[in-house]
Design an enzyme around this catalytic site. Structure first.
Site, PDB file in Angstrom:
ATOM      1  N   ARG A   1      -2.382  -4.839   9.097  1.00  0.00           N
ATOM      2  CA  ARG A   1      -0.990  -4.416   8.874  1.00  0.00           C
ATOM      3  C   ARG A   1      -0.447  -3.831  10.180  1.00  0.00           C
ATOM      4  NH1 ARG A   1       2.765  -0.850   4.921  1.00  0.00           N
ATOM      5  NH2 ARG A   1       3.629  -2.705   3.980  1.00  0.00           N
TER       6      ARG A   1
ATOM      7  N   THR B   1       0.510   5.507  -0.322  1.00  0.00           N
ATOM      8  CA  THR B   1      -0.216   6.767  -0.463  1.00  0.00           C
ATOM      9  C   THR B   1       0.330   7.543  -1.646  1.00  0.00           C
ATOM     10  OG1 THR B   1      -0.518   6.816   1.901  1.00  0.00           O
ATOM     11  CG2 THR B   1      -0.690   8.916   0.770  1.00  0.00           C
TER      12      THR B   1
ATOM     13  N   TYR C   1      -0.658   5.086  13.598  1.00  0.00           N
ATOM     14  CA  TYR C   1      -2.024   5.550  13.334  1.00  0.00           C
ATOM     15  C   TYR C   1      -2.975   5.025  14.421  1.00  0.00           C
ATOM     16  CZ  TYR C   1       0.053   7.004   8.949  1.00  0.00           C
ATOM     17  OH  TYR C   1       0.866   7.605   8.022  1.00  0.00           O
TER      18      TYR C   1
ATOM     19  N   GLN D   1      -6.926  -0.589   1.418  1.00  0.00           N
ATOM     20  CA  GLN D   1      -6.330  -0.368   2.739  1.00  0.00           C
ATOM     21  C   GLN D   1      -7.092   0.746   3.455  1.00  0.00           C
ATOM     22  OE1 GLN D   1      -2.606   1.589   3.936  1.00  0.00           O
ATOM     23  NE2 GLN D   1      -1.967  -0.364   4.828  1.00  0.00           N
TER      24      GLN D   1
ATOM     25  N   HIS E   1       2.418   1.903  12.183  1.00  0.00           N
ATOM     26  CA  HIS E   1       2.993   3.208  11.821  1.00  0.00           C
ATOM     27  C   HIS E   1       2.539   4.360  12.703  1.00  0.00           C
ATOM     28  CE1 HIS E   1       3.587   1.652   7.379  1.00  0.00           C
ATOM     29  NE2 HIS E   1       3.958   0.789   8.292  1.00  0.00           N
TER      30      HIS E   1
ATOM     31  N   PRO F   1       0.830  -1.209   0.000  1.00  0.00           N
ATOM     32  CA  PRO F   1       0.000   0.000   0.000  1.00  0.00           C
ATOM     33  C   PRO F   1       0.862   1.255   0.000  1.00  0.00           C
ATOM     34  CG  PRO F   1       0.074  -0.989   2.184  1.00  0.00           C
ATOM     35  CD  PRO F   1       0.744  -1.958   1.255  1.00  0.00           C
TER      36      PRO F   1
END
Ligand SMILES: Cc1cc2nc3c(=O)[nH]c(=O)nc-3n(C[C@H](O)[C@H](O)[C@H](O)COP(=O)(O)O)c2cc1C
Length: 380
Positions: free
Chosen positions: A237, A30, A189, A105, A187, A28
């Protein structure tokens, strides 16, 4: 089939009710290519090009779930709104027309959001405890101060609302024809902010031990499981690190990691995707297994590995403009052949060369367009 890479990669693999034709996954990434309520630019052609050239499974760029607190940029992709949904529908159709598979995602950025951020400037920043990471590092690893700022401490009603939004957006993805969903749960988030004690300082059932800190992730997966068809794959993930702090660890030992994975597996996760920056790095002392290898061993579920496949340097260096030389993939194949992991996600090489997978599988390595950081400027 003559070459070793072809033999290792060209074996179908089943996740949930879905059979993926080979082991190469597009990671994935961005693209910051949406504007306002529009569909992202070149969406269908971008993904279809990779699906046509040997990628067994595309995982899309992260896409905000349908909740006003989920995003922090106007040019981020969205799983709501007429423009974005029409764009995603065309992308799914284009990938399927090439014989490919595509997962969405799903993303909630949590405390990466700051007051006033688009696309919904009036929405608060949601976090388990309303705090951002207490420090970050720059690209060299040197500490950088993070200005303290207060977000909104999620109430039980907020938690239930976001869980419902994840489930609703997963159901939307299935309705649009996606073949599965992945939760961006690493990550730093939102979901990751629950895992990590630095950002989860709650005193209720969502904190206390490793299992409690995985509770929110489990609730999201369970709600999605109930909202989509049986067999529709759900991928989690996960990472130990955060954007931009590479020293954090959510799980200090394999035992802790196994407990967290168990909560998510019991809730209905079909596959774990372990986001590491270098696939060859051991995850815990006493074994050469990487984080994906450990996740497979501890959960018994399929796993996806990722991180500098075919490249000498990791992706944050590239995002800062640094070069990453091309390398061989013999070490990766050793691990894949040994079933340390099941699927291999590839990021930057597939930006630089949409035909990377087909060229690797057909032994045309010398024809691969090498990655340069400039490729990140025009992701098409
Ligand atoms: C431009 C760019 C955008 C990225 N966006 C995302 C994202 O939206 N979601 C995510 O989970 N990872 C994201 N990543 C991380 C990649 O999925 C991948 O894990 C990382 O690039 C390592 O793979 P590589 O070494 O093959 O590039 C991004 C990476 C890059 C380079």
């Amino acid at each position: 089939m003559t070459n070793r890479a072809a033999q290792a990669f060209s074996r179908p693999f089943t996740v949930g009710g879905l059979t993926i034709p080979n082991r190469i996954v597009m990671s994935p990434m961005t693209r910051f290519s949406s504007t306002g309520g529009e569909a992202p630019r070149d969406l269908a052609a971008y993904y279809a090009r990779r699906a046509a050239a040997g990628v067994g499974l595309v995982i899309t760029e992260s896409t905000y779930i349908d909740h006003p607190t989920a995003g922090n940029m106007d040019n981020g992709s969205r799983m709501y709104g007429d423009g974005p949904l029409a764009g995603w529908s065309r992308a799914v159709e284009a990938v399927h027309a090439e014989g490919g598979l595509i997962w969405s995602q799903l993303q909630h950025v949590g405390m990466f959001r700051k007051a006033g951020d688009l696309p919904h400037p009036d929405a608060p920043a949601f976090g388990p405890s309303g705090v951002p990471m207490d420090y970050a590092t720059d690209f060299s690893g040197a500490p950088v101060e993070v200005a303290p700022r207060a977000g909104h401490i999620m109430t039980q009603a907020d938690i239930d609302d976001v869980v419902r939004a994840f489930a609703g957006s997963a159901a939307t993805a299935e309705r649009l024809g996606f073949d599965g969903v992945e939760l961006n749960a690493g990550h730093g988030y939102l979901i990751d902010e629950f895992f990590w004690p630095g950002t989860n300082r709650r005193t209720d059932a969502y904190n206390g031990d490793v299992a409690a800190r995985a509770r929110f992730a489990g609730e999201v997966v369970a709600a999605i499981r109930a909202a989509v068809s049986p067999g529709f794959p759900i991928s989690m993930r996960l990472s130990q690190w955060k954007n931009n702090n590479f020293t954090t660890r959510n799980w200090e030992t394999p035992e802790e990691f196994g407990i967290a994975l168990g909560v998510m597996a019991d809730a209905g996760t079909d596959v774990f995707h372990l986001s590491t920056r270098r696939y060859w790095e051991p995850a815990f002392d006493g074994s050469g297994l990487n984080l994906a290898g450990w996740a497979k061993k501890l959960s018994g579920l399929p796993v996806i590995t990722v991180g500098s496949v075919g490249l000498a340097d990791e992706f944050w260096t590239s995002l800062a403009g640094g070069d990453a030389a091309t390398t061989g993939i013999g070490g990766l194949l050793d691990r894949l052949e040994a079933d340390e992991f099941d699927l291999v996600a590839v990021g930057r090489p597939l930006i630089a060369d949409p035909e990377w997978a087909a060229k690797v599988i057909s032994g045309r390595d010398s024809e691969i367009t090498a990655f340069t950081p400039a490729a990140l400027g025009t992701i098409h």
